[in-house]
Design a protein around this motif. Structure first.
Motif, mmCIF file in Angstrom:
data_model
loop_
_atom_site.group_PDB
_atom_site.id
_atom_site.type_symbol
_atom_site.label_atom_id
_atom_site.label_comp_id
_atom_site.label_asym_id
_atom_site.label_seq_id
_atom_site.Cartn_x
_atom_site.Cartn_y
_atom_site.Cartn_z
ATOM 1 N N THR A 21 0.820 -1.200 0.000
ATOM 2 C CA THR A 21 0.000 0.000 0.000
ATOM 3 C C THR A 21 0.855 1.251 0.000
ATOM 4 O O THR A 21 0.343 2.353 0.015
ATOM 5 C CB THR A 21 -0.855 0.039 1.271
ATOM 6 O OG1 THR A 21 0.016 -0.106 2.393
ATOM 7 C CG2 THR A 21 -1.865 -1.082 1.270
ATOM 8 N N PHE A 22 2.156 1.068 -0.027
ATOM 9 C CA PHE A 22 3.041 2.182 0.317
ATOM 10 C C PHE A 22 4.120 2.329 -0.740
ATOM 11 O O PHE A 22 4.742 1.355 -1.138
ATOM 12 C CB PHE A 22 3.661 1.884 1.685
ATOM 13 C CG PHE A 22 4.561 2.962 2.181
ATOM 14 C CD1 PHE A 22 4.035 4.103 2.755
ATOM 15 C CD2 PHE A 22 5.941 2.840 2.066
ATOM 16 C CE1 PHE A 22 4.863 5.097 3.219
ATOM 17 C CE2 PHE A 22 6.774 3.835 2.531
ATOM 18 C CZ PHE A 22 6.232 4.966 3.107
ATOM 19 N N THR A 23 4.307 3.568 -1.224
ATOM 20 C CA THR A 23 5.367 3.799 -2.203
ATOM 21 C C THR A 23 6.631 4.216 -1.468
ATOM 22 O O THR A 23 6.701 5.318 -0.939
ATOM 23 C CB THR A 23 4.954 4.881 -3.206
ATOM 24 O OG1 THR A 23 3.689 4.507 -3.754
ATOM 25 C CG2 THR A 23 5.969 4.996 -4.323
ATOM 26 N N ALA A 24 7.603 3.329 -1.398
ATOM 27 C CA ALA A 24 8.832 3.610 -0.651
ATOM 28 C C ALA A 24 9.786 4.467 -1.478
ATOM 29 O O ALA A 24 10.474 5.320 -0.946
ATOM 30 C CB ALA A 24 9.512 2.319 -0.232
ATOM 31 N N VAL A 25 9.811 4.232 -2.789
ATOM 32 C CA VAL A 25 10.678 5.022 -3.669
ATOM 33 C C VAL A 25 9.851 5.474 -4.864
ATOM 34 O O VAL A 25 9.264 4.662 -5.571
ATOM 35 C CB VAL A 25 11.894 4.194 -4.153
ATOM 36 C CG1 VAL A 25 12.731 5.010 -5.134
ATOM 37 C CG2 VAL A 25 12.750 3.744 -2.981
ATOM 38 N N SER A 44 15.081 8.988 8.406
ATOM 39 C CA SER A 44 14.652 7.599 8.519
ATOM 40 C C SER A 44 13.367 7.356 7.722
ATOM 41 O O SER A 44 12.456 8.178 7.738
ATOM 42 C CB SER A 44 14.424 7.282 10.002
ATOM 43 O OG SER A 44 14.260 5.915 10.161
ATOM 44 N N GLY A 45 13.340 6.266 7.011
ATOM 45 C CA GLY A 45 12.130 5.878 6.285
ATOM 46 C C GLY A 45 11.971 6.545 4.937
ATOM 47 O O GLY A 45 10.928 6.423 4.302
ATOM 48 N N CYS A 46 12.993 7.256 4.444
ATOM 49 C CA CYS A 46 12.838 7.978 3.185
ATOM 50 C C CYS A 46 13.110 7.085 1.976
ATOM 51 O O CYS A 46 12.959 7.507 0.841
ATOM 52 C CB CYS A 46 13.738 9.209 3.155
ATOM 53 S SG CYS A 46 15.479 8.816 2.974
ATOM 54 N N GLY A 47 13.537 5.855 2.200
ATOM 55 C CA GLY A 47 13.705 4.941 1.078
ATOM 56 C C GLY A 47 15.147 4.665 0.696
ATOM 57 O O GLY A 47 15.404 4.091 -0.369
ATOM 58 N N LYS A 48 16.085 5.015 1.544
ATOM 59 C CA LYS A 48 17.499 4.795 1.217
ATOM 60 C C LYS A 48 17.815 3.303 1.103
ATOM 61 O O LYS A 48 18.395 2.842 0.114
ATOM 62 C CB LYS A 48 18.405 5.411 2.307
ATOM 63 C CG LYS A 48 18.141 6.864 2.576
ATOM 64 C CD LYS A 48 19.048 7.415 3.667
ATOM 65 C CE LYS A 48 18.878 6.770 5.026
ATOM 66 N NZ LYS A 48 17.667 7.141 5.762
ATOM 67 N N THR A 49 17.437 2.557 2.143
ATOM 68 C CA THR A 49 17.727 1.120 2.136
ATOM 69 C C THR A 49 17.031 0.441 0.967
ATOM 70 O O THR A 49 17.616 -0.404 0.284
ATOM 71 C CB THR A 49 17.291 0.490 3.470
ATOM 72 O OG1 THR A 49 18.035 1.095 4.525
ATOM 73 C CG2 THR A 49 17.533 -1.003 3.472
ATOM 74 N N THR A 50 15.796 0.827 0.715
ATOM 75 C CA THR A 50 15.053 0.227 -0.388
ATOM 76 C C THR A 50 15.783 0.464 -1.709
ATOM 77 O O THR A 50 15.905 -0.438 -2.542
ATOM 78 C CB THR A 50 13.631 0.817 -0.436
ATOM 79 O OG1 THR A 50 13.046 0.688 0.859
ATOM 80 C CG2 THR A 50 12.775 0.092 -1.461
ATOM 81 N N THR A 195 23.500 7.066 4.632
ATOM 82 C CA THR A 195 23.636 7.555 6.006
ATOM 83 C C THR A 195 22.515 8.537 6.296
ATOM 84 O O THR A 195 21.896 9.069 5.379
ATOM 85 C CB THR A 195 25.000 8.235 6.218
ATOM 86 O OG1 THR A 195 25.038 8.798 7.514
ATOM 87 C CG2 THR A 195 25.255 9.315 5.192
ATOM 88 N N HIS A 196 22.197 8.722 7.586
ATOM 89 C CA HIS A 196 21.343 9.873 7.871
ATOM 90 C C HIS A 196 22.101 10.905 8.696
ATOM 91 O O HIS A 196 21.530 11.810 9.252
ATOM 92 C CB HIS A 196 19.999 9.484 8.498
ATOM 93 C CG HIS A 196 20.108 8.624 9.709
ATOM 94 N ND1 HIS A 196 19.314 7.523 9.900
ATOM 95 C CD2 HIS A 196 20.910 8.677 10.769
ATOM 96 C CE1 HIS A 196 19.636 6.957 11.033
ATOM 97 N NE2 HIS A 196 20.602 7.632 11.589
ATOM 98 N N ASP A 197 23.428 10.730 8.715
ATOM 99 C CA ASP A 197 24.285 11.687 9.398
ATOM 100 C C ASP A 197 24.849 12.639 8.352
ATOM 101 O O ASP A 197 25.683 12.274 7.524
ATOM 102 C CB ASP A 197 25.402 10.903 10.105
ATOM 103 C CG ASP A 197 26.405 11.808 10.792
ATOM 104 O OD1 ASP A 197 26.404 13.024 10.493
ATOM 105 O OD2 ASP A 197 27.190 11.303 11.605
#
Ligand SMILES: Nc1ncnc2c1ncn2[C@@H]1O[C@H](COP(=O)(O)OP(=O)(O)OP(=O)(O)O)[C@@H](O)[C@H]1O
Ligand SMILES: [Mg+2]
Lengths: 370, 319
Positions: A21-25, A44-50, A195-197
């Motif tokens: 239900t969710f568009t990650a990227v 966090s959760g912005c789609g980097k890992t995806t 990274t999120h740093d």
């Protein structure tokens, strides 16, 4: 085999990923030049890992293609891709020694020199002395280097690093940042570092892509992103920003344009103002603001907070209309202001950036100029 | 195999410089206190019966005149001479049943471990569901399932015109010398099948536990490092599930080797297992020394085999 071949560009074309239900990227285009140190930065959760997982082949993209050089690798399986990942959790094989871990990829590829190369790579990350130990016997920083060695020993086209320094303490982290950078320039592989740093991204990367809510907000070298952020999100996510609500009030004269913020007249560099824009945010970094009247733009205010941080002092200065600006002043011997003191803030045209006011100013932070 | 070894009670090292000696003394008693009930249980219900059995095996005499302890170990030699075929058969049947359980149980355990939430719990309950009825009844159920006249399998297959499958399977067993007369029930095959069926849950549960603990990210990492799914299984999944494999095979093999129900209910006179012999020596023939000696022999053999097995598993030779 690898080593002599020039590293090739990684190209993502209209790549996107939807979970049920969710568009990650969101559909995105991205080109990472071969051999560069590229950082993917975002909350966090912005789609980097995806995004990384799609490049690694661990997640199939919903739309779009992935190319390395001239090859389209979209349909290939993870184990067929010449891409390696340093996982955030390291994911070292607990039943193998450090050396076996590092040689794992080469052995799967049938490299007869797997063990020799693994030893050399352990040398590179300065872990030759623990080659026969099991991962559980190593410290976090050592495990991180094993994970790195296990990936770079394969000389992949692209090395993906998913917040590999996240679990380390600050000191070790700084040390590893320098080491990663050194290793990258030694082996010449394309690094994509998630990274999120923001500080980590800026110190390490040639190019940074700032991601937000599944899309890339801005892409550029660290200095450009910092000096000329293209959105309030980027301005607030990379470092601190003071955003002043303002109107452009006239045409350019001698490279500067007149503007007015809360009935105070200021000048902004004309080349910083996007064409035809009237309602703007004027952004000034805390270290560009000075206590005193040395700069051309001047606003009076009152110090509401002063904190001494060693190399610098950080002030909050309340403007006549109530908004507080952050000022960072080097402790270079100039007089320091106390809380409650009335001061003049000043800065020079050209030290600001100008953004469209239709954007939410607090994207990426909580500051609001009323 | 650290997972199987009983960890010695280790006292927590005393922290801090103050009064280190006194603290350590006090703490080191706690593990023993906690172990006491278990140790007492072992002494009463394990060590004591063992010693009694040992002493029984070294007695001489007969039922009518009573047995006296003479310490003559000849009975062990006699027992071995008379019953070595049953001993070998028991170990062989148990070994085959263990391998079959592993072959059936591993994919099942893997499947269950890969499920999420409710379906996982339901499947686990199904695995242990047979325990809701007794061992004896479950084995007798296989009698009525497999019987050639009136057995449920034969009748069902016959009802849909597939009766020949049942008959051909019997003939196949006969060809393979797994059945004396083409009967499916009362054959070595039925005994091994019964053992496999009865001890399968003991294989699945430890396998499930170690596969469920397996970190999926390690499998992703293997794939990322050029391992095909098959290589990932061989180099990552299998070695990391070895503790489960070792416990599962032991929990299946040991009771299966001593079992006497399956061979009696599902076998014939040529499938007699050592448990059956011990049972009848103790309860029917009343030759207590011989029965006790056989028990001890079986125990010693199993302990020796387990010891070798666990040692090898520990040195990764099984990988
Ligand atoms: N398998 C999945 N199923 C459903 N949603 C998912 C799945 N994986 C990720 N998401 C969602 O996609 C979004 C992006 O996740 P992602 O892991 O890419 O974030 P991230 O930028 O790496 O964040 P972080 O910095 O916290 O690691 C998140 O909102 C997450 O909840
Ligand atoms: Mg992530």
């Amino acid at each position: 085999m690898a080593g002599t071949r020039a590293t090739e560009d990684l190209r993502l074309v209209q790549i996107s990923k939807e979970f049920e239900t969710f568009t990650a990227v969101q559909p995105m285009d991205l080109t990472v030049p071969g051999g560069s140190f590229f950082a993917l930065l975002g909350p966090s959760g912005c789609g980097k890992t995806t995004t990384l997982r799609m490049v690694a082949g661990l997640e199939a993209p919903t739309t779009g293609r992935i190319h390395i050089g001239a090859k389209d690798i979209t349909a290939t399986k993870a184990y067929q891709r010449n891409v390696n990942t340093v996982f955030q959790s390291y994911a070292l094989f607990p039943h193998m020694t450090v050396l076996e871990n590092v040689a794992f990829g080469l052995k799967r590829k049938g490299d007869s020199a797997a063990m020799t190369k693994a030893r050399q790579t352990l040398d590179l990350v300065q872990l030759e002395q623990v080659a026969t130990k099991k991962p559980a016997q190593l410290s976090g920083g050592m495990q991180q280097r094993v994970a790195l060695a296990r990936a770079i020993v394969n000389r992949p086209d692209v090395l993906l690093l998913d917040e590999p320094l996240g679990a380390l303490d600050l000191k070790l982290r700084r040390q590893m940042q320098i080491e990663l950078k050194r290793i990258q320039s030694e082996v010449g592989i394309t690094f994509i570092h998630v990274t999120h740093d923001q500080e980590e991204a800026m110190t390490m990367a040639d190019t940074i892509a700032v991601m937000n809510k599944g899309r890339i907000e801005q892409l550029g070298d660290p200095a450009t992103l910092y000096e000329k952020p293209a959105s309030t999100f980027v301005a607030n996510f990379l470092g601190q920003s003071n955003l002043l609500r303002a109107q452009i009030t006239g045409a350019a004269v001698d490279g500067v344009m007149p503007a007015s913020t809360h009935d105070h007249d200021v000048w902004v560099a004309a080349d910083r103002v996007p064409d035809g824009l009237r309602d703007v945010w004027i952004g000034v970094r805390p270290e560009k603001l000075r206590l005193g009247d040395a700069g051309r733009n001047q606003i009076k205010g009152q110090v509401t907070d002063a904190s001494f941080t060693g190399v610098a002092t950080q002030y909050l200065v309340a403007m006549p209309w109530g908004f507080e600006l952050m000022v960072v002043q080097q402790n270079d011997g100039s007089p320091r202001a106390g809380v409650g003191e009335n001061v003049t803030l000043s800065w020079d045209p050209g030290h600001e950036f100008v953004l469209d006011q239709s954007q939410a100013e607090d994207a990426g932070s909580g500051l609001v100029d009323g | 195999m650290a997972d199987l070894a009983v960890a010695p009670p280790v006292a927590a090292p005393a922290r801090g410089p103050s009064r280190p000696v006194r603290r350590r003394r006090r703490i080191s008693w706690v593990p023993y206190l906690l172990l006491a009930p278990g140790l007492l249980w072992l002494v009463v219900f394990f060590v004591a019966p063992m010693l009694t059995t040992l002493s029984t095996s070294l007695q001489e005499g007969d039922v009518d005149n009573g047995y006296v302890l003479t310490g003559n170990p000849d009975v062990y030699w006699q027992a071995l001479q008379a019953y070595w075929p049953q001993i070998v058969r028991s170990l062989m049947y148990a070994g085959i049943a263990t391998l079959l359980s592993l072959a059936l149980g591993y994919p099942l355990a893997y499947f269950i471990a890969s499920r999420r939430g409710r379906s996982k719990n339901i499947l686990l309950v199904l695995v242990i569901a047979p325990f809701f009825t007794s061992f004896l009844i479950r084995t007798m159920a296989w009698q009525s399932l497999l019987a050639s006249d009136g057995g449920l399998v034969r009748k069902t297959l016959g009802g849909v015109g597939l009766g020949w499958v049942y008959d051909d399977f019997g003939h196949l067993l006969q060809l393979l010398h797994l059945s004396p007369n083409g009967e499916i029930l009362y054959s070595p095959w039925a005994v091994v099948w019964g053992l496999t069926y009865n001890f399968l849950p003991f294989m699945i549960l430890p396998l499930y536990t170690s596969l469920d603990r397996l970190d999926g990210r390690l499998l992703e990492a293997a794939g990322d490092l050029y391992a095909t799914p098959r290589q990932t299984f061989r180099h990552v999944t299998w070695p990391l599930s070895l503790p489960g494999v070792v416990s599962g095979t032991l929990l299946t093999f040991i009771p299966a080797a001593g079992d006497y129900i399956n061979s009696r209910l599902l076998g014939n006179t040529n499938t007699v297992m050592i448990g059956q012999v011990i049972d009848s020596q103790f309860l029917r023939v009343l030759d207590y020394p011989l029965a006790a000696a056989l028990s001890f022999l079986l125990l010693a053999l199993i302990v020796a085999m387990v010891f070798i097995y666990v040692r090898r598993a520990g040195t990764e030779e099984l990988v």
